[in-house]
Structures are given as structure tokens and as C-alpha cells.
Design a protein around this motif. Sequence first.
Motif, PDB file in Angstrom:
ATOM      1  N   SER A   3       3.514   7.205  -2.652  1.00  0.00           N
ATOM      2  CA  SER A   3       2.071   7.107  -2.417  1.00  0.00           C
ATOM      3  C   SER A   3       1.355   6.316  -3.503  1.00  0.00           C
ATOM      4  O   SER A   3       0.137   6.183  -3.469  1.00  0.00           O
ATOM      5  N   ARG A   4       2.123   5.785  -4.459  1.00  0.00           N
ATOM      6  CA  ARG A   4       1.536   5.030  -5.566  1.00  0.00           C
ATOM      7  C   ARG A   4       2.100   3.612  -5.584  1.00  0.00           C
ATOM      8  O   ARG A   4       3.166   3.357  -5.021  1.00  0.00           O
ATOM      9  N   PRO A   5       1.396   2.681  -6.257  1.00  0.00           N
ATOM     10  CA  PRO A   5       1.949   1.337  -6.400  1.00  0.00           C
ATOM     11  C   PRO A   5       3.311   1.404  -7.100  1.00  0.00           C
ATOM     12  O   PRO A   5       3.514   2.286  -7.945  1.00  0.00           O
ATOM     13  N   PRO A   6       4.247   0.544  -6.761  1.00  0.00           N
ATOM     14  CA  PRO A   6       4.109  -0.596  -5.852  1.00  0.00           C
ATOM     15  C   PRO A   6       4.352  -0.278  -4.374  1.00  0.00           C
ATOM     16  O   PRO A   6       4.253  -1.164  -3.541  1.00  0.00           O
ATOM     17  N   CYS A   7       4.676   0.988  -4.062  1.00  0.00           N
ATOM     18  CA  CYS A   7       4.931   1.334  -2.658  1.00  0.00           C
ATOM     19  C   CYS A   7       3.645   1.367  -1.840  1.00  0.00           C
ATOM     20  O   CYS A   7       3.654   1.108  -0.634  1.00  0.00           O
ATOM     21  N   LYS A   8       2.556   1.688  -2.484  1.00  0.00           N
ATOM     22  CA  LYS A   8       1.265   1.739  -1.805  1.00  0.00           C
ATOM     23  C   LYS A   8       0.837   0.341  -1.389  1.00  0.00           C
ATOM     24  O   LYS A   8       0.992  -0.620  -2.140  1.00  0.00           O
ATOM     25  N   LEU A   9       0.290   0.219  -0.173  1.00  0.00           N
ATOM     26  CA  LEU A   9      -0.141  -1.084   0.323  1.00  0.00           C
ATOM     27  C   LEU A   9      -1.379  -1.572  -0.411  1.00  0.00           C
ATOM     28  O   LEU A   9      -2.218  -0.780  -0.848  1.00  0.00           O
ATOM     29  N   ASP A  10      -1.502  -2.887  -0.522  1.00  0.00           N
ATOM     30  CA  ASP A  10      -2.689  -3.468  -1.152  1.00  0.00           C
ATOM     31  C   ASP A  10      -3.925  -3.286  -0.272  1.00  0.00           C
ATOM     32  O   ASP A  10      -5.040  -3.167  -0.777  1.00  0.00           O
ATOM     33  N   ASN A  11      -3.702  -3.287   1.043  1.00  0.00           N
ATOM     34  CA  ASN A  11      -4.800  -3.120   1.996  1.00  0.00           C
ATOM     35  C   ASN A  11      -5.159  -1.641   2.110  1.00  0.00           C
ATOM     36  O   ASN A  11      -4.436  -0.853   2.722  1.00  0.00           O
ATOM     37  N   ALA A  12      -6.280  -1.256   1.525  1.00  0.00           N
ATOM     38  CA  ALA A  12      -6.676   0.153   1.517  1.00  0.00           C
ATOM     39  C   ALA A  12      -6.907   0.691   2.918  1.00  0.00           C
ATOM     40  O   ALA A  12      -6.659   1.870   3.197  1.00  0.00           O
ATOM     41  N   GLY A  13      -7.351  -0.167   3.833  1.00  0.00           N
ATOM     42  CA  GLY A  13      -7.609   0.285   5.189  1.00  0.00           C
ATOM     43  C   GLY A  13      -6.348   0.637   5.953  1.00  0.00           C
ATOM     44  O   GLY A  13      -6.372   1.475   6.858  1.00  0.00           O
TER      45      GLY A  13
END
Length: 245
Positions: A3-13
Motif C-alpha cells: 500500500s506504499r510506494p513504490p507499489c502504490k500507483l502514482d495516480n491517486a484516483g
Amino acid sequence: MLSRPPCKLDNAGSEPNHRHGIVMVLDWLEDQPGQTWQERWQASGIEQPGAAWRPVIKQWLHEHGLKAALRMPAAGLALTTLISADLLRPSVDWLAAGASRRGVLVRSTARIRDPQGFERLRELGASLQDVRSPNISAALCRGALILAAKGGTPTGITVGDVLELFETQAAVLQRMTSGTEVFYRLLHQLGALREAAPQNLREVRNLGQPTPEELIDRYGLRCRPVPDLLVGYLRERQPGWTTTA
């Protein structure tokens, strides 16, 4: 971690659906036999249909009273994230069949695994005047496929990894796509393949090629001048001679 970077997407939507997709895929895996995520993946049977893997998860959703139409769009991206994060290592066969969307896999693997390594591959490709853009894209894709199956980063790719992928792609796709020499050359320039690796793919493919004497001896020619003449001819043709025997 997921759930955190870098696995989290850059697009928040897009991140909420992405996160829900990861939870769904992990829930599906938990229902499979095995002690680890990898064991459960292998036991699930999802690789058997190759690129047509989605019905496997759809069936699981149906059995649990969940609407697949609402949940499946997030499954592919979530699965790619789990693979890029090295939580799962699919087989080379499954990956070569196109089971994962390759553009998505490249971006995800580069972002999560080794942004600098993939960027360096792009730069090396762009610096070669005789290399077309599609071949650079194919090289990045092949790199991502190997890392998905083997783990690690681009600099850890070996000659054996490359040859295994080429052979699998040829078998699964019934053809060999272009850009194989470019991929090998870029990896060599990156510093992968280890120090003793040949500088180009042709040299690799010639390793273990029979000597002219060994080749002629296969035919059991008894009249000595004839084999000697043929051996001399083949030696004159080296290093470009090839055989199909």
C-alpha cells in the motif's frame, strides 16, 4: 508494503481500486492449498489456461457470491503489482503466452524493482543508431518477463535466462519475435550476463557447435582423403558455417 510506494500507483484516483484488487487477489490465493503465496499460486491452476487465466478468478468470485463484473477490472493490475513486487513468480511459459499485459508489466516492474536499471536500458537503446524503437520496447519487455519469473534486477540476468526466454517464446508463440540480438546487446552493455559472457548472441549460439572433424566423423566416411578434403573446406568457411545435422 503493497500500500506504499513504490507499489502504490502514482495516480491517486486509481489507487483505491488498485488496493481493492490486491486484497481480492490475496483473498483468492489464501483459498488455495499451500504454505506460501508461491505454493498457492502454483496449486491454483491459473497457469494452465495461459493467457486465458481470468475465468479462474471469475469462478472463485462466483462461488463466493461476488460480482465479477465489478471486481475483475482491478484483478489484472493487482496481479501485475504482486508479480513486480516479487510476491509471486509465474512460469516463463505463462508470461511468454502474454498472460500479463506487457506494457503494464514493464512499467510496474521498472517502478517497483529497479527504476534506474530500466532507465539505463532505455538510454543504451536510444544511443544505438541502428536500433529501432520497437526493438527497444521489446527488450524492456523481455527484461521484465525474466525478472517476473526469476526475481532480481536487470543486472542479475544471465545468459541462461535469456536463452530460456527465447526458446519459450519460440515454442509458445510458434515464432520468434524480432529484437533478440538487440536485447542481448543491451544487457551486455548494461553489465548483466556476467563477465565471461560472449559479446553477442551469435557467439552464444555457436557455443558447443561441433568442430569440422566431429561433424564429418558423423557420416562414417571410410576413404580418408574425402573427409580430409571436407574438413579443410569447412575450416575455410569458419566462423560463419552452420549445420543442421
